[in-house]
Design a protein around this motif. Structure first.
Motif, PDB file in Angstrom:
ATOM      1  N   HIS A 147       0.822  -1.209   0.000  1.00  0.00           N
ATOM      2  CA  HIS A 147       0.000   0.000   0.000  1.00  0.00           C
ATOM      3  C   HIS A 147       0.861   1.266   0.000  1.00  0.00           C
ATOM      4  O   HIS A 147       1.839   1.366   0.735  1.00  0.00           O
ATOM      5  N   ILE A 278      -5.315  -3.531   8.061  1.00  0.00           N
ATOM      6  CA  ILE A 278      -5.238  -3.363   6.608  1.00  0.00           C
ATOM      7  C   ILE A 278      -6.567  -2.742   6.189  1.00  0.00           C
ATOM      8  O   ILE A 278      -7.578  -3.415   6.070  1.00  0.00           O
ATOM      9  N   TRP A 285      -4.319   2.027   7.917  1.00  0.00           N
ATOM     10  CA  TRP A 285      -3.289   1.105   7.443  1.00  0.00           C
ATOM     11  C   TRP A 285      -2.163   1.117   8.475  1.00  0.00           C
ATOM     12  O   TRP A 285      -1.346   2.037   8.498  1.00  0.00           O
ATOM     13  N   TYR A 298      -3.621   6.653   7.040  1.00  0.00           N
ATOM     14  CA  TYR A 298      -3.001   5.997   5.883  1.00  0.00           C
ATOM     15  C   TYR A 298      -1.829   6.824   5.352  1.00  0.00           C
ATOM     16  O   TYR A 298      -1.549   6.850   4.168  1.00  0.00           O
TER      17      TYR A 298
END
Length: 309
Positions: A147, A278, A285, A298
C-alpha cells in the motif's frame, strides 16, 4: 520413397518431446537431486528429466526422487544411495499446496505455480505464489497488500483465487493490480489443507518488522470461517528471521467475527499503541504502530502478507 520419408518424419516427431525434458546443467561431481541449481528448469522436473552424458544425480538414503520420467544420455546415471529411490511423481498441477509441491519436488524454487486446493473435488485449479526458502519453504501466499502512503484504496476479497507476489518495495502502489492486491475469503481458504500461518509486515513509519509463524488453532479456525478471533495468539507464536516488532507478543485485543475481513480488520492489537490493520475500520493502514493518532490513518507506506503451510 514416400513411405520412407513419412517413417523418418514420424521418428523425428516422437523424438522431439525428449528435447523438452529438464537436463542437468551442473558440471560438478555427483549432485544431489534436490539442489535447485542442478536443473535447467526445476519447476518442470515433474514432467521428466534428462541426465546428460557424464552427469550423476544422487538420491540420498531416506529420500525419494519423483519425476515424470528419466532419460539417460551416454554415461548419465541416477545413483540410489541406501534406501533412496525413484518413483513416478504426480502432475505438479494436481497438488494442493506449495508444501505438497516441495514434498514431491524439493528442488522447486520460489515462484508462481498452479495448484488444485481440493484435488479431484469441484473447485478449479488456481495460480499461486510459493515461497520455497523461508523457514524450510512450502508457504502459499493468501494475503498480499503493498500500500502506498496517502491513499486509501478498497480491499480485494478473492473468493476463487489467490493473490500473487508482485513488488516487495515499500512505496509501490499495487492497488490497481487484480493479481497481486488482495486476500483470500474464508470460504475459499477453507478448501486448503494447512496447519501453519506466517505473518509478515513492514511500514515506512518505523523500522520494525513483523515476521512470525503460528499453529494457533483459534487463528486458523478464524481465518477459515470468518468467525471467532485470534485471542491467545500472543502466547502461541514463533518469531522468524528479522522479527523485531512488539506484536503479536504485546497484543491484548482481538476483533472477532469479521467474516471476509478476518485477516484485515484489526485481528490483533494493543489499544492506541500497536496494531495490525489493513484498511481497518475502512481507513487505517497500520503495522505495529498507531498512526491514526494525529494523522489520516493511511499516511505511511505499508506492506502486509499472510502465508499458509
Amino acid at each position: 520413397m514416400k513411405n520412407k520419408i513419412l517413417f523418418c518424419i514420424c521418428i523425428l516427431f516422437f523424438k522431439i518431446p525428449s528435447l523438452f525434458s529438464q537436463t542437468v546443467t551442473t558440471t560438478a561431481a555427483p549432485t544431489n537431486f534436490n539442489l535447485t541449481s542442478a536443473w535447467a528448469s526445476p519447476t518442470q522436473v515433474a514432467n521428466g528429466v534428462t541426465i546428460q552424458n557424464g552427469h550423476t544425480i544422487n538420491v540420498p538414503t531416506g529420500t525419494i526422487f519423483y519425476s515424470g520420467k528419466i532419460d539417460f544420455v551416454g554415461t548419465g546415471k541416477l545413483q540410489l544411495i541406501g534406501n533412496g529411490k525413484w518413483m513416478p511423481g504426480p502432475a505438479i498441477t494436481s497438488l494442493k499446496t506449495c508444501k505438497e509441491i516441495l514434498t514431491y519436488y524439493p528442488m522447486s524454487p520460489s515462484g508462481q505455480y498452479t495448484i488444485d486446493p481440493d484435488g479431484a473435488g469441484a473447485l478449479p485449479s488456481t495460480s499461486c505464489y510459493c515461497d520455497m526458502t523461508t523457514d524450510g519453504g512450502g508457504w502459499t501466499l493468501v494475503l498480499n497488500y503493498l500500500h502506498k502512503s496517502g491513499t486509501n484504496p478498497g480491499l480485494w476479497v478473492k473468493t476463487n483465487s489467490l493473490p500473487l507476489l508482485g513488488s516487495t518495495v515499500l512505496g509501490t502502489d499495487e492497488s490497481g493490480s487484480a493479481t497481486t492486491w488482495g486476500h483470500t475469503a474464508p470460504s475459499f481458504l477453507n478448501a486448503f489443507p494447512f496447519t501453519e500461518l506466517r505473518f509478515y509486515g513492514a511500514t515506512s513509519g518505523h523500522g520494525r518488522i513483523i515476521h512470525y509463524k503460528t499453529t494457533h488453532a483459534n487463528t486458523i479456525s478464524y481465518f477459515k470461517t470468518g468467525y471467532g478471533s485470534m485471542t491467545g495468539v500472543n502466547g502461541s507464536f514463533t518469531a522468524l528471521a528479522g522479527h523485531t516488532a512488539y506484536l503479536p507478543n504485546s497484543a491484548a485485543s482481538f476483533f472477532g467475527d469479521q467474516v471476509n475481513y478476518a485477516m484485515t480488520n484489526f485481528p490483533f492489537w494493543l489499544g492506541a499503541t500497536y496494531h495490525w490493520g489493513i484498511r481497518g475500520q475502512d481507513y487505517r493502514w497500520e503495522m505495529d504502530d498507531y498512526p491514526a493518532y494525529g494523522g489520516s490513518g493511511y499516511q505511511h507506506n505499508t506492506f502486509h502478507q499472510i502465508w499458509i503451510r
